[in-house]
Write an enzyme that holds these catalytic residues in place. Structure first.
Site, short mmCIF file in Angstrom:
data_model
loop_
_atom_site.label_atom_id
_atom_site.label_comp_id
_atom_site.label_asym_id
_atom_site.label_seq_id
_atom_site.Cartn_x
_atom_site.Cartn_y
_atom_site.Cartn_z
N CYS A 87 -24.44 -64.98 -30.41
CA CYS A 87 -24.62 -66.23 -29.69
C CYS A 87 -24.70 -66.00 -28.18
O CYS A 87 -25.63 -65.34 -27.72
CB CYS A 87 -23.53 -67.24 -30.07
SG CYS A 87 -23.90 -68.92 -29.55
N HIS A 193 -23.95 -67.43 -35.79
CA HIS A 193 -22.59 -66.91 -35.91
C HIS A 193 -22.33 -66.46 -37.34
O HIS A 193 -21.96 -67.29 -38.17
CB HIS A 193 -21.57 -68.00 -35.57
CG HIS A 193 -21.50 -68.35 -34.12
ND1 HIS A 193 -20.64 -67.74 -33.26
CD2 HIS A 193 -22.20 -69.25 -33.38
CE1 HIS A 193 -20.78 -68.25 -32.04
NE2 HIS A 193 -21.73 -69.18 -32.09
N GLU A 195 -19.83 -64.96 -38.39
CA GLU A 195 -18.40 -65.15 -38.66
C GLU A 195 -18.08 -66.58 -39.04
O GLU A 195 -16.98 -66.89 -39.47
CB GLU A 195 -17.57 -64.68 -37.45
CG GLU A 195 -17.45 -65.65 -36.28
CD GLU A 195 -18.66 -65.64 -35.34
OE1 GLU A 195 -19.73 -65.12 -35.71
OE2 GLU A 195 -18.52 -66.18 -34.23
#
Lengths: 212, 282
Positions: A87, A193, A195
């Site tokens: 990001c 993202h 994650e």
């Protein structure tokens, strides 16, 4: 790399970020994860990870103030080094950004970071789940399995690499087709993202060790 | 009506917290304990939530002291975005929340007190990480906004306020209808529609989901990006957790609760919406 050893990830602490999320996701993906103490002089990780929440100017100022930019340069000059920006972390890899005022980035990949302009009926901020399409055929084999999966995006700026070969994948927001995965040698970034992208994201993180 | 937003609609369970336990009330008052937030968060993650919102209902009144610890515990096993709100007043509060495991913060009261705080926060942390909650109250035919869950009424129209927070750098708006909250009789579609068409940032509808049809209606009749739901999911989720229950607050409800399957799971809602032409992440 020996398969019986865990691949080591060092997370750069930008002080404004979701360190905990990225830490636990990388651990879940099987890496040995360390959050880097900013006093550390030399980096020796298989993967240097630059997470990103926040504004470009805060991020780059923090990196410079703590001489992290120089340490990244030194690290990348070594053999077997690899940096992965997520990001804002990806955006910081580029030459410059027009966020708030013109800011210089780390200049590791040629290109600039620009704001989403008139998107018609879509919002000016891209928040939510989208798919990507592999653009660079050399990476088809590696990433095409993710093309039917949704990944999580949250950004109002996006990176525009100067060279087509640095664009690995595209994603859509409104009328804009933007670069969602970038790579140049040992420099890698995703606008989404992993994650925060559920199981698909963890799987994507596992894949990173195949490209280092 | 055809939806203009092309992204999958986000289905967002909302965890209302007090003293570290999950609570639920009607019109944000009359709170009852439902269980342990971590259990609900993990359950929602595995059943396909696109995001989770965690709101500490009393933090505004008492400060954020324990919030970080609870967030870390809640965030531990979930790999989707977590937004945290309640009592966030300073840049340091925001930093603390992000460090603890939040991906976004939700603010309301502190920017009603001084809207410039919003500009400062969005500059530092990036607009996209700052969500503004607008608590709307309807009295007669007039709309107002409120802080501290309706305890303080502010004579500002929610639509004007939405426009203003957008100008000051909000990344997203959650519009909570205090009148509908916890009643499970449908969303305030009229207001949600007006706000979602007035601003160019994502709008999330919150307050009133009673059944799948309510959710479908608010999606079809507005330009929202997501739907935030508490009770409808909680009263299904609650069937899945073993004892012991928490020992704080008003536990009468949960102690005497008899299992009752409603089939109101996130996955079932997504299948329902998908069959009716709404794009979802399945």
């Amino acid at each position: 790399m020996a398969t019986n050893l865990k691949c080591k990830i060092g997370i750069i602490n930008l002080n404004v970020n979701n360190l905990f999320s990225i830490y636990k996701a990388c651990s879940e993906a099987g890496y040995k994860v360390t959050v880097i103490d900013n006093k550390l002089k030399n980096y020796s990780y298989d993967i240097l990870l630059m997470p990103g929440v926040g504004a470009f100017s805060s991020g780059i100022n923090y990196l410079k103030k703590n001489h992290i930019d120089e340490k990244i340069d030194n690290y990348l000059n070594k053999k077997n080094s690899f940096i992965y920006g997520i990001c804002l972390g990806m955006q910081l890899l580029f030459s410059s950004s027009e966020e708030f005022k013109l800011n210089r980035g780390l200049k590791l990949i040629k290109g600039k970071v620009v704001k989403f302009q008139n998107q018609g009926s879509e919002n000016k901020i891209n928040i939510g789940w989208s798919k990507f399409k592999v653009f660079n055929n050399d990476y088809n084999k590696l990433f095409s399995e993710f093309e039917n999966k949704y990944f999580y995006y949250i950004h109002s700026y996006y990176a525009k690499p100067n060279l087509r070969k640095n664009i690995i994948s595209h994603s859509f927001h409104g009328k804009t087709n933007f670069c969602s995965i970038t790579k140049k040698d040992n420099i890698f970034g995703t606008q989404f993202h992993p994650e925060k992208s559920g199981e698909a994201g963890i799987k994507f993180l596992k894949k990173i060790k195949k490209i280092i | 009506m055809k939806r203009k937003i092309k992204k999958p609609i986000r289905i967002i369970p909302v965890l209302d917290i007090k003293n570290g336990v999950l609570i639920k009330g009607i019109n944000l008052e009359g709170l009852r304990v439902l269980g342990i937030p971590r259990n609900f968060a993990n359950y929602y993650y595995t059943s396909g939530a696109d995001e989770i919102v965690y709101i500490d209902n009393v933090a505004t009144l008492y400060g954020t002291n324990n919030l970080s610890k609870f967030i870390t515990e809640t965030a531990k096993n979930i790999f989707i975005p977590l937004s945290v709100g309640g009592g966030i007043r300073t840049l340091k509060d925001i930093e603390e929340m992000l460090t603890a495991g939040a991906d976004k913060v939700c603010i309301n009261s502190s920017i009603i007190d001084n809207v410039k705080n919003l500009k400062i926060a969005s500059r530092k942390f990036g607009s996209s990480n700052i969500t503004v909650i607008i608590q709307s109250i309807k009295i007669g035919n007039k709309y107002f906004i409120s802080k501290s869950n309706g305890r303080d009424l502010i004579k500002v129209n929610p639509i004007d306020w939405a426009k203003k927070v957008e100008q000051y750098g909000a990344g997203e708006i959650i519009i909570t209808s205090i009148n509908q909250e916890g009643l499970r009789t449908g969303f305030d579609i009229n207001l949600t529609d007006k706000i979602s068409k007035k601003v160019k940032i994502p709008v999330i509808a919150h307050g009133g989901a009673g059944n799948f049809k309510d959710v479908l209606n608010v999606i079809n009749q507005t330009n929202i990006s997501g739907v935030a739901i508490a009770s409808m999911f909680h009263y299904e989720a609650i069937n899945n957790f073993p004892k012991p229950y928490p020992k704080v607050g008003n536990t009468n409800f949960i102690m005497n609760y008899k299992k009752k399957n409603t089939n109101n799971t996130i996955k079932n809602l997504k299948i329902y919406l998908s069959k009716r032409g709404i794009k979802v992440r399945l």
